[in-house]
Scaffold this motif. Structure first.
Motif, short mmCIF file in Angstrom:
data_model
loop_
_atom_site.label_atom_id
_atom_site.label_comp_id
_atom_site.label_asym_id
_atom_site.label_seq_id
_atom_site.Cartn_x
_atom_site.Cartn_y
_atom_site.Cartn_z
N PHE B 22 0.87 -1.16 0.00
CA PHE B 22 0.00 0.00 0.00
C PHE B 22 0.91 1.21 0.00
O PHE B 22 1.59 1.48 0.99
CB PHE B 22 -0.88 -0.03 1.25
N ALA B 23 0.96 1.92 -1.12
CA ALA B 23 1.79 3.11 -1.20
C ALA B 23 0.90 4.34 -1.02
O ALA B 23 -0.15 4.43 -1.66
CB ALA B 23 2.51 3.17 -2.54
N CYS B 24 1.32 5.26 -0.18
CA CYS B 24 0.51 6.47 0.00
C CYS B 24 0.56 7.35 -1.25
O CYS B 24 -0.41 7.99 -1.58
CB CYS B 24 1.01 7.28 1.20
N GLU B 25 1.75 7.36 -1.93
CA GLU B 25 1.89 8.22 -3.09
C GLU B 25 2.40 7.40 -4.28
O GLU B 25 3.08 6.39 -4.10
CB GLU B 25 2.87 9.37 -2.79
N PRO B 26 2.10 7.86 -5.50
CA PRO B 26 2.44 7.08 -6.69
C PRO B 26 3.93 6.79 -6.85
O PRO B 26 4.30 5.77 -7.42
CB PRO B 26 1.94 7.96 -7.85
N GLU B 27 4.80 7.73 -6.37
CA GLU B 27 6.23 7.48 -6.55
C GLU B 27 6.68 6.22 -5.82
O GLU B 27 7.50 5.46 -6.32
CB GLU B 27 7.08 8.68 -6.12
N TRP B 28 6.09 5.98 -4.64
CA TRP B 28 6.50 4.79 -3.88
C TRP B 28 5.85 3.55 -4.47
O TRP B 28 6.42 2.46 -4.40
CB TRP B 28 6.17 4.96 -2.40
N ALA B 29 4.67 3.71 -5.06
CA ALA B 29 4.05 2.58 -5.75
C ALA B 29 4.92 2.17 -6.93
O ALA B 29 5.19 0.99 -7.16
CB ALA B 29 2.65 2.96 -6.22
N SER B 30 5.39 3.17 -7.67
CA SER B 30 6.21 2.91 -8.84
C SER B 30 7.54 2.26 -8.43
O SER B 30 8.00 1.31 -9.06
CB SER B 30 6.47 4.26 -9.53
N LEU B 31 8.11 2.76 -7.34
CA LEU B 31 9.38 2.20 -6.86
C LEU B 31 9.19 0.75 -6.38
O LEU B 31 10.01 -0.13 -6.69
CB LEU B 31 9.93 3.07 -5.72
N ILE B 133 9.89 14.74 -0.79
CA ILE B 133 11.26 14.32 -1.08
C ILE B 133 11.42 13.67 -2.45
O ILE B 133 12.53 13.48 -2.92
CB ILE B 133 11.76 13.33 -0.01
N GLN B 134 10.28 13.35 -3.09
CA GLN B 134 10.36 12.56 -4.33
C GLN B 134 10.88 13.34 -5.52
O GLN B 134 11.14 12.75 -6.57
CB GLN B 134 8.98 11.97 -4.66
N THR B 135 11.06 14.66 -5.37
CA THR B 135 11.48 15.44 -6.53
C THR B 135 13.00 15.49 -6.68
O THR B 135 13.50 16.16 -7.58
CB THR B 135 10.90 16.87 -6.48
N ASP B 136 13.74 14.81 -5.80
CA ASP B 136 15.19 14.67 -5.95
C ASP B 136 15.49 13.19 -6.18
O ASP B 136 15.25 12.36 -5.28
CB ASP B 136 15.89 15.18 -4.68
N ILE B 140 15.27 9.10 -4.10
CA ILE B 140 14.63 7.86 -4.57
C ILE B 140 15.62 6.70 -4.43
O ILE B 140 15.25 5.60 -3.99
CB ILE B 140 14.21 8.01 -6.05
N ALA B 141 16.88 6.96 -4.77
CA ALA B 141 17.90 5.90 -4.69
C ALA B 141 18.06 5.42 -3.25
O ALA B 141 18.17 4.22 -2.98
CB ALA B 141 19.23 6.42 -5.23
N LYS B 142 18.06 6.37 -2.31
CA LYS B 142 18.22 5.99 -0.90
C LYS B 142 17.03 5.16 -0.42
O LYS B 142 17.20 4.16 0.26
CB LYS B 142 18.33 7.25 -0.04
N VAL B 143 15.84 5.61 -0.78
CA VAL B 143 14.64 4.89 -0.33
C VAL B 143 14.58 3.51 -0.99
O VAL B 143 14.14 2.54 -0.38
CB VAL B 143 13.37 5.71 -0.64
N ALA B 144 15.08 3.42 -2.24
CA ALA B 144 15.04 2.14 -2.96
C ALA B 144 15.77 1.06 -2.17
O ALA B 144 15.29 -0.06 -2.04
CB ALA B 144 15.65 2.31 -4.35
N ARG B 145 16.95 1.42 -1.65
CA ARG B 145 17.73 0.43 -0.89
C ARG B 145 16.97 -0.05 0.34
O ARG B 145 16.92 -1.23 0.65
CB ARG B 145 19.08 1.02 -0.50
#
Lengths: 429, 296
Positions: B22-31, B133-136, B140-145
């Motif tokens: 369950f992603a709150c925002e689309p960027e995390w869903a995409s990731l 934070i998703q606009t940098d 995204i790379a940090k959260v991905a790990r």
């Protein structure tokens, strides 16, 4: 802070030779991880000295005040055709008045429970009333959750919403006539959310029955039981809906009321069963509520009471059968036509239905001895416009024509402010 | 009862995916989709057309939350108006804050604009710092790990898959960042006005200069008097571009644009905010293309 950095740099340097056989990429990756870790630590707040305070719960205060201009004296307020609930249902007093100030405290108790307390401080010094004070489970699974303490009953829709979040200054007539204003009771609520894509919940409440329609019986077990179910979902990206059905059962004993027209006191003993159906539809273009949005809300209440009615229990104490089937509904729409500004309209109607009073049917007394119970269909129109400069403040102007009293329409104007200080909890759908 | 059985039979959430995200925002869903592939089933609670500060705690979201194994949100109080309610109403103990099924992305990046003083007269400020934070892409790379590790922890059987996908993403992402930084070189030092402080991280990453906001205070809709002040300010020291996000009302940006002659640009707030922003790569491609266009 700088010492940390140096330490990390030294550590990283110490690690490097060991990794010498790996490609340079790997080294960069490790360094990067350390830098990330340091960055993360750097933004953590410094250790607090007073650690006890760090666990202070979220505190919020709601202030509200209203200027009322009423064509009828609010002290004579009654809903003709309906048993007076003896609750707080009259309009605010004329002129300026301070509404209830709400003080809310909430926090997670531990990993299992969350606690919430909301107290209403009466402006006239008559004390503090606990509106809600309950704990709620956090860690149950499979869709179950349990609430225990005092909470607003899941009867209909608006009953569970705090007054500061209502879309109009006052509650719908159905809540005034059937719930004595707003029903909060002491007990336990169990709720289960079904594992379906369409939202479905089922729940039950076992409570003491501390207020109308119950009569605070002095007995073991539950004085009132309420069962409820909700169904809800989305229709595309712009529309969301929810419907609800609840059934509240209680057996009041010696539930006393004073007839506001004759001054006579009477009491009822028997059973009271209340069905409430509700529906809410919310629209916002593509689900984006910032500029425009619309909310349609309606509820239908139907109550059946049967038992005995005693006339003047302290005096002549005449008793005979009593039965009533009564209903009511309202429908309201609130439209935000531009950021910060909303308009709304609500229509209320009640039907006193069929009431049979044994003492009148037998000829022992006449209908004139029960003036407030005489058949009537109260109605009310209300229109409002409100302005919310931020999500923490709201100013509202409301006009209403209230035909709750037979033959005495009350033209009402309310100018109201509601502001919230401190933590601001999330609002239910 | 028959209705209930009917609902259970036909409306059940598909259970074949290993991890329900369950992603709150689309960027995390995409990731999560990037890192999980077919091992995850992902839903996003919001779209790029919605203001993530103001979301209704809809019944459909509670139903999705109930089925979630992992909740990924920006955090930093962005979702304070709706997420806590979904969490308590869902009766899902697996995803409560503090459990492995709950991940706040902003905890793992360096947050900007952390206020030193808190007062609501300053508008809707977030005590934890700017949450967008998703606009940098480096965030995204940090959260991905972290997200890949979390998926591996929750679904140990597929841990190797998550880690190898994370490695692959990391590599492609690093290459993309290098490309974007090269492409965005002309944006360095360029002054801009933004509607909400929604692109602060993007501005910091590219070295642009924010010289004004259309909102008089964070979260307070633009007022005429504030816009008139901005018009005067633009006469003294003009910005190169006025940006607003895919969920903002474009009126204020258009007003300032007309009065000042400075071009206005809609930027996708996240994945799905424009036709090109189909995934995270397309999102940054489109952000840069839109920012660079008025400079040419």
């Amino acid at each position: 802070m700088y010492r940390n950095l140096w330490c990390a740099a030294a550590l990283a340097a110490a690690v490097l030779p060991a990794q010498a056989q790996d490609p340079a990429r790997e080294e960069v990756k490790i360094l990067q991880q350390r830098v990330d870790e340091l960055e993360r630590r750097m933004q953590e707040p410094p250790a607090r000295q007073q650690s006890e305070n760090a666990f202070n719960p979220a505190v919020s205060a709601i202030l509200n005040g209203v200027y009322s201009n009423l064509s009828q004296d609010p002290n004579t307020y009654r809903i003709n055709g309906f048993v007076p609930t003896m609750g707080d249902v009259a309009p605010p007093r004329r002129g300026f008045s301070l509404g209830e100030s709400e003080l809310g405290i909430s926090a997670n108790v531990d990993h299992l429970f969350r606690g919430t307390m909301i107290a209403a401080i009466q402006p006239d010094g008559s004390g503090v009333e606990i509106e809600e004070a309950y704990l709620q489970t956090l860690a149950l699974s499979r869709g179950f959750s349990v609430k225990a303490g005092r909470f607003f009953s899941a009867v209909g829709y608006q009953n569970q919403i705090h007054a500061h979040a209502w879309d109009f200054t006052d509650q719908p007539l159905v809540m005034k006539a059937f719930l004595g204003g707003q029903l909060n009771d002491d007990g336990v609520q169990v709720k289960w959310v079904a594992p379906t894509e369409l939202y479905l919940d089922l729940g039950a409440e076992f409570t003491r029955g501390r207020g109308f329609p119950a009569s605070d019986p002095n007995k073991n077990g539950a004085g009132a039981v309420n069962g409820f179910a909700h169904l809800g979902g989305d229709l595309g990206a712009s529309l969301a809906w929810q419907t609800g059905l609840s059934y509240h059962v209680t057996s009041p004993r010696d539930r006393a009321y004073e007839d506001p027209q004759s001054g006579a006191s009477n009491s009822f003993t028997g059973s009271s069963k209340l069905w409430a159906a509700s529906g809410v539809l919310k629209w916002a273009p593509e689900g984006n509520t910032t500029v425009t949005n619309f909310k349609l809300q309606g509820e239908y209440f139907r109550r059946k009471e049967s038992g005995d009615l005693t006339f003047d229990p302290a005096g002549v104490a005449l008793t005979d059968g009593y039965a009533s089937r009564q209903s009511g509904w309202y429908l309201q729409g609130v439209y935000q036509f531009m950021p910060q500004w909303r308009v709304g309209y609500r229509y209320d109607q009640l039907d006193s239905g069929s009431t049979s009073i044994g003492l009148v049917d037998s000829g022992a007394l006449t209908a004139a001895d029960f003036p407030v119970l005489a058949g009537y269909k109260p109605k009310r129109h209300a229109a409002m416009v409100d302005w919310s400069p931020s999500e923490f403040s709201r100013v509202r102007l409301q006009f209403a024509r209230d035909d709750s009293r037979q033959g005495q329409p009350d033209n009402q104007v309310f100018l109201q402010y509601i502001v919230s200080l401190g933590a601001h909890g999330a609002h239910t759908f | 009862m028959r209705l209930l059985l009917f609902l259970l039979a036909f409306a059940s959430v598909p259970a074949f995916a290993a991890v329900n995200v369950f992603a709150c925002e689309p960027e995390w869903a995409s990731l999560a989709q990037e890192l999980g592939g077919d091992k995850v089933s992902v839903v996003s609670a919001t779209t790029a057309r919605q203001d993530p500060h103001h979301i209704e705690a809809r019944p459909s979201l509670i139903a999705r939350m109930r089925a979630a194994d992992l909740v990924v949100c920006s955090g930093s109080e962005l979702e304070i108006g709706w997420l806590p309610l979904l969490l308590t109403q869902s009766g899902n103990g697996r995803v409560q804050p503090g459990s492995p099924g709950y991940l706040e992305a902003s905890r793992y990046v360096l947050r900007l604009e952390v206020p030193t003083a808190l007062d609501r007269s300053m508008g809707d400020v977030h005590p934890g710092g700017n949450p967008h934070i998703q606009t940098d892409p480096r965030n995204i790379a940090k959260v991905a790990r972290v997200l890949a590790e979390r998926l591996a922890q929750l679904d140990a059987a597929n841990a190797a898959s998550y880690r190898s996908r994370a490695d692959s993403f990391d590599k492609r992402w690093a290459e993309a960042i290098a490309r974007w930084e090269k492409q965005a070189a002309p944006l360095k030092g360029v002054p801009l006005v933004q509607h909400h402080k929604g692109f602060t991280y993007l501005i910091a990453w590219l070295g642009m200069r924010e010289v004004g906001n259309l909102e008089p205070k964070p979260g307070i809709p633009p007022t005429t008097s504030h816009l008139v002040e901005l018009v005067d300010q633009m006469k003294q020291a003009p910005a190169k571009v006025i940006v607003y996000s895919s969920y903002d009302d474009p009126k204020a940006a258009q007003f300032l644009s007309q009065r000042s002659g400075i071009p206005n640009v809609m930027l996708p707030f996240t994945v799905g905010g424009s036709d090109r922003a189909k995934d995270l790569f397309g999102y940054f491609d489109d952000l840069l293309a839109r920012l660079l266009a008025p400079l040419q």
